[in-house]
Design a protein around this motif. Sequence first.
Motif, PDB file in Angstrom:
ATOM      1  N   PHE A  41       0.811  -1.209   0.000  1.00 59.63           N
ATOM      2  CA  PHE A  41       0.000   0.000   0.000  1.00 59.63           C
ATOM      3  C   PHE A  41       0.850   1.267   0.000  1.00 59.63           C
ATOM      4  CE2 PHE A  41      -2.770  -3.154   2.132  1.00 59.63           C
ATOM      5  CZ  PHE A  41      -3.749  -3.207   1.149  1.00 59.63           C
ATOM      6  N   ASN A  42       2.011   1.220  -0.570  1.00 61.07           N
ATOM      7  CA  ASN A  42       2.867   2.399  -0.634  1.00 61.07           C
ATOM      8  C   ASN A  42       2.349   3.366  -1.693  1.00 61.07           C
ATOM      9  OD1 ASN A  42       4.663   1.429   1.283  1.00 61.07           O
ATOM     10  ND2 ASN A  42       5.859   0.327  -0.231  1.00 61.07           N
ATOM     11  N   THR A  43       2.349   4.644  -1.370  1.00 62.26           N
ATOM     12  CA  THR A  43       1.955   5.671  -2.326  1.00 62.26           C
ATOM     13  C   THR A  43       3.004   6.776  -2.305  1.00 62.26           C
ATOM     14  OG1 THR A  43       0.634   6.818  -0.669  1.00 62.26           O
ATOM     15  CG2 THR A  43      -0.509   5.234  -2.055  1.00 62.26           C
ATOM     16  N   GLY A  44       3.177   7.422  -3.428  1.00 64.02           N
ATOM     17  CA  GLY A  44       4.125   8.518  -3.494  1.00 64.02           C
ATOM     18  C   GLY A  44       4.715   8.649  -4.875  1.00 64.02           C
ATOM     19  N   GLY A  45       5.582   9.628  -5.030  1.00 62.32           N
ATOM     20  CA  GLY A  45       6.196   9.888  -6.320  1.00 62.32           C
ATOM     21  C   GLY A  45       7.252   8.859  -6.698  1.00 62.32           C
ATOM     22  N   ILE A  47       9.028   5.422  -5.133  1.00 63.50           N
ATOM     23  CA  ILE A  47       8.999   4.424  -4.064  1.00 63.50           C
ATOM     24  C   ILE A  47       9.998   3.331  -4.387  1.00 63.50           C
ATOM     25  CG2 ILE A  47       7.583   2.726  -2.906  1.00 63.50           C
ATOM     26  CD1 ILE A  47       5.626   4.758  -2.675  1.00 63.50           C
ATOM     27  N   THR A  49      11.177  -0.168  -2.684  1.00 63.02           N
ATOM     28  CA  THR A  49      11.005  -1.144  -1.613  1.00 63.02           C
ATOM     29  C   THR A  49      11.883  -2.343  -1.900  1.00 63.02           C
ATOM     30  OG1 THR A  49       9.124  -2.150  -2.746  1.00 63.02           O
ATOM     31  CG2 THR A  49       8.638  -0.449  -1.144  1.00 63.02           C
TER      32      THR A  49
END
Length: 72
Positions: A41-45, A47, A49
């Motif tokens: 559920f990562n959100t952003g410009g 990312i 991981t």
Amino acid sequence: MPAIIGPVQIVNVTGGVVQFGDALFVSPKAGTKTVGGSGGFNTGGVIITNNGLNATNVLDTNLIDQPIVGNN
């Protein structure tokens, strides 16, 4: 304690609770369950991981998580 509320305009409420004044109980009218793995559920410009081997347990042994039948 009673409250005096002036003009209010609510355009859209999705999945939330709007309450004005006193309430003894505020109960949900819907219930959902979401299962997400590591970094799901990562959100952003940008990312980045780095996850090793992982697994998400989706076995749910609870028959009833939150009963909402009588909340009308």
